[in-house]
Design an enzyme around this catalytic site. Structure first.
Site, PDB file in Angstrom:
ATOM      1  N   ASN A 174       0.812  -1.219   0.000  1.00 19.90           N
ATOM      2  CA  ASN A 174       0.000   0.000   0.000  1.00 19.90           C
ATOM      3  C   ASN A 174       0.848   1.274   0.000  1.00 19.90           C
ATOM      4  O   ASN A 174       0.320   2.362   0.167  1.00 19.90           O
ATOM      5  CB  ASN A 174      -0.986  -0.003   1.173  1.00 19.90           C
ATOM      6  CG  ASN A 174      -0.293  -0.050   2.514  1.00 19.90           C
ATOM      7  OD1 ASN A 174       0.939  -0.169   2.585  1.00 19.90           O
ATOM      8  ND2 ASN A 174      -1.053   0.027   3.582  1.00 19.90           N
ATOM      9  N   HIS A 188      -5.658   6.518  10.762  1.00 19.22           N
ATOM     10  CA  HIS A 188      -4.446   6.610   9.925  1.00 19.22           C
ATOM     11  C   HIS A 188      -4.718   6.463   8.435  1.00 19.22           C
ATOM     12  O   HIS A 188      -3.822   6.674   7.628  1.00 19.22           O
ATOM     13  CB  HIS A 188      -3.414   5.584  10.362  1.00 19.22           C
ATOM     14  CG  HIS A 188      -3.524   4.235   9.707  1.00 19.22           C
ATOM     15  ND1 HIS A 188      -4.666   3.463   9.744  1.00 19.22           N
ATOM     16  CD2 HIS A 188      -2.629   3.515   8.989  1.00 19.22           C
ATOM     17  CE1 HIS A 188      -4.462   2.333   9.098  1.00 19.22           C
ATOM     18  NE2 HIS A 188      -3.253   2.336   8.620  1.00 19.22           N
TER      19      HIS A 188
END
Lengths: 487, 147
Positions: A209, A410
């Site tokens: 990611n 986050h």
């Protein structure tokens, strides 16, 4: 019975966005679990085992307050991703599983003087040059080769090493969490294996990611605070998301093995072996913390080197000076880390070990750890979304100190496993779909694109709105992706 | 030789990926775990032509129990994979106990192989880790990898 089967009876709703798991649910829990989520996000959250992991974390010796879950929570290993846990220094534990393998995985945001019209014609060229300049992809290796002595300096100095070696400017250090260097780092306890894995990977994006994204600010929520940060609507920004690469992975691997023995030695009873931990004040606990600080410093140096190269690429593509480009660092935050911080507990100020695994520090105005530019407005919090939807800049509020040990969400949080994502995009061309939405994506691997497709993630807006509406951290700006480099 | 049973199968996990591994004995289980891990890394079952350039490694891994030993052995292979940029195609286990495994493994540099690295495994985790023998005498293990 798992929470999934009976969540409506187990979870106690405290207000619109707060759901508690009372400690009576499991005899091992030392504190309640607390989940920040909207009802619709909660319905997604309960479909995996992440809330059982919130319960497991509530069993850690010395935990105080709540075992916390942010709205982007999803099933991890040991700790959930999106989990926060604070433990007392005198009788509490530190757990590598509460930080994760990618120590100091984090995000940094760089502003510019460029506007959308300046970059539209050159976006393909910019993405191509960035892709060629910044090593990315599985096992990517950088152009910086570190010998043992130099590697140890990186581990001790973090992004301050990078700036001292020409990879950035002094101002970058001011706007990095911890000034890019955790002072407790002790390179002498790092294994040769970790040094070897790190020595070729400084200045690399990696895979999964992690990404580098060129964006445009398309919405400002708080004009005064945005102005103080140096952000305005229509501005081009760059977001960099990466961590400590193989170095951090090896540090975590080394210390998880040590912690397995420590659990026996200190007779700690755990519901999941990945929660392996040791008393903070034990040799095992202290060594892990010092090693973790080295990995955190490696990650800050990594993001700093990447920042330097992206500035060079912009300079080459736009043929204007650094001064005219104004590629200044807004802030750099860690979202996989453990920190020793002062917090209020039952009316007294105490130092706690705050684990943030997939959670971001969100300190409020006037916190002593903030640079003077942000003293009056609070700490910038950077929340990356997926490749197709936006990312956000938030600001930390006082309520975060009272409720979440100065922490917030986050990111978007996965909803599909990687395998499910690949199956879902069979016969689709994700790069083409994004191009039709004016987003140019360049990735090393077609599988990465499939795994990271927007539908694999929760809607980041919904996640951010929970933290905004709860008063933990407030929205300041939203950025829309224009160009993305993936591993 | 054709296996009489599956050697491994993928287990989906939201953020990571898991393997369920089978073996007719402990050695077989450990070898199949390594094969499964490199299947995840390359997206293929690794089988190299005899003329491929080969490297050989002697490995001795130690851990305080069978489950830990499996994690340690796989992490030791991952470390060599990352630092020497190799993948493995053959494993000979000379000795195995609950706490020690001595093995010889055969590798080829990725650049000299027909395989590509499609997935970076950060590490082998202890999450839901299980090694046991089922009622039919087959060894089974569950492992979750951080990717």
């Amino acid at each position: 019975m798992t929470i999934k089967d009976n969540w409506k009876n187990i979870l106690k709703q405290q207000d619109t966005y707060i759901w508690d798991i009372p400690k009576e649910f499991n005899p091992g829990m030392l504190v309640d679990g607390r989940v920040y989520a909207s009802e619709s996000l909660l319905k997604q959250i309960v479909t995996d085992k992440s809330l059982d992991q919130v319960v497991n974390v509530a069993c850690l010796p010395g935990i105080v307050g709540y075992s916390l879950a942010m709205p982007d929570i999803h099933w991890g290993y040991g700790f959930p991703i999106g989990g926060v846990a604070a433990t007392r220094l005198e009788n509490g534990v530190i757990s590598p599983g509460g930080v994760g393998f990618d120590i100091n995985c984090g995000v940094r945001l760089i502003r510019s003087n460029l506007k959308l019209k300046d970059v539209q014609e050159r976006m393909s060229q910019l993405v191509e040059h960035l892709y060629n300049k910044i090593p990315s992809g599985v096992g990517s290796r950088g152009i910086i080769k570190l010998n043992l002595a130099e590697a140890k300096r990186v581990l001790a100095e973090g992004s301050q090493w990078a700036v001292a070696n020409g990879f950035g400017v002094e101002e970058d250090i001011i706007y990095t969490e911890e000034n890019g260097k955790m002072a407790q780092a002790n390179p002498d306890i790092i294994s040769n294996k970790a040094i070897e894995r790190g020595s070729t990977q400084l200045g690399t994006l990696g895979s999964g990611n992690h990404f580098l994204e060129i964006q445009v600010i398309d919405q400002i929520y708080q004009p005064e605070k945005a102005k103080q940060m140096g952000l305005e609507e229509g501005m081009i920004t760059v977001l960099v998301h990466t961590g400590s690469r193989g170095f951090g992975h090896q540090v975590c691997t080394d210390h998880l093995s040590i912690m397995q023995k420590a659990v026996q030695r200190y007779r700690i009873v755990l519901p999941d072996r990945q929660l392996a931990c040791a008393p903070i004040n034990s040799p095992e606990g202290e060594n892990y913390y010092q090693a973790m600080c080295c990995a955190a410093n490696f990650a800050w140096a990594n993001r700093q080197c990447i920042t330097h190269w992206l500035r060079e690429v912009f300079e080459r593509v736009f043929r204007i000076s650094q001064r005219e480009l104004g590629l200044n660092l807004i802030y750099d935050v860690a979202h996989n880390i453990a920190k020793m911080e002062l917090h209020q507990l039952q009316g007294a100020e105490v130092k706690l070990c705050v684990h943030r695994k997939g959670a971001t520090r969100a300190f409020p105005p006037r916190h002593p750890d903030l640079p003077s530019k942000y003293k009056e407005i609070g700490q910038p919090v950077l929340i990356p979304g997926d490749m197709g939807r936006g990312s956000f800049v938030l600001i930390g509020n006082e309520k975060a100190m009272r409720e979440t040990f100065g922490s917030t969400c986050h990111g978007a949080g996965r909803v599909l496993s990687r395998g499910a994502a690949i199956k879902a995009v069979r016969n689709r061309n994700i790069a083409q779909e994004l191009r039709e939405r004016n987003i140019i994506v360049k990735a090393r691997s077609r599988d990465t694109l499939a795994e990271e497709m927007p539908e694999a993630y929760k809607d980041v807006s919904e996640v951010v709105n929970v933290m905004d509406q709860s008063g933990i951290s407030s929205k300041v700006a939203r950025m829309r992706p224009l160009g993305v480099i993936k591993g | 030789m054709k296996n009489k049973f599956k050697d491994f199968e993928l287990v989906e996990h939201t953020a990571d990926i898991g393997l369920k591994i089978y073996g007719k004995d402990e050695k077989d289980l450990f070898i199949n775990a390594a094969r499964g891990m490199f299947f995840l890394i390359t997206g293929s079952r690794i089988s190299l032509a005899p003329e491929s350039i080969r490297k050989y490694y002697a490995l001795e891994s130690e851990a305080p129990g069978r489950e830990d030993l499996l994690v340690t052995w796989l992490n030791d292979l991952l470390y060599i994979h990352f630092t020497d940029l190799v993948i493995f195609d053959d494993y000979i286990i000379d000795y195995i106990s609950e706490e020690v495994i001595k093995s010889k493994v055969r590798a080829v540099e990725i650049k000299d192989s027909p395989y590509q690295i499609v997935k970076e495994i950060k590490a082998v985790t202890y999450h839901n880790l299980q090694v046991c023998q089922n009622k039919n005498g087959i060894w089974e293990a569950n492992i979750v990898f951080d990717i």
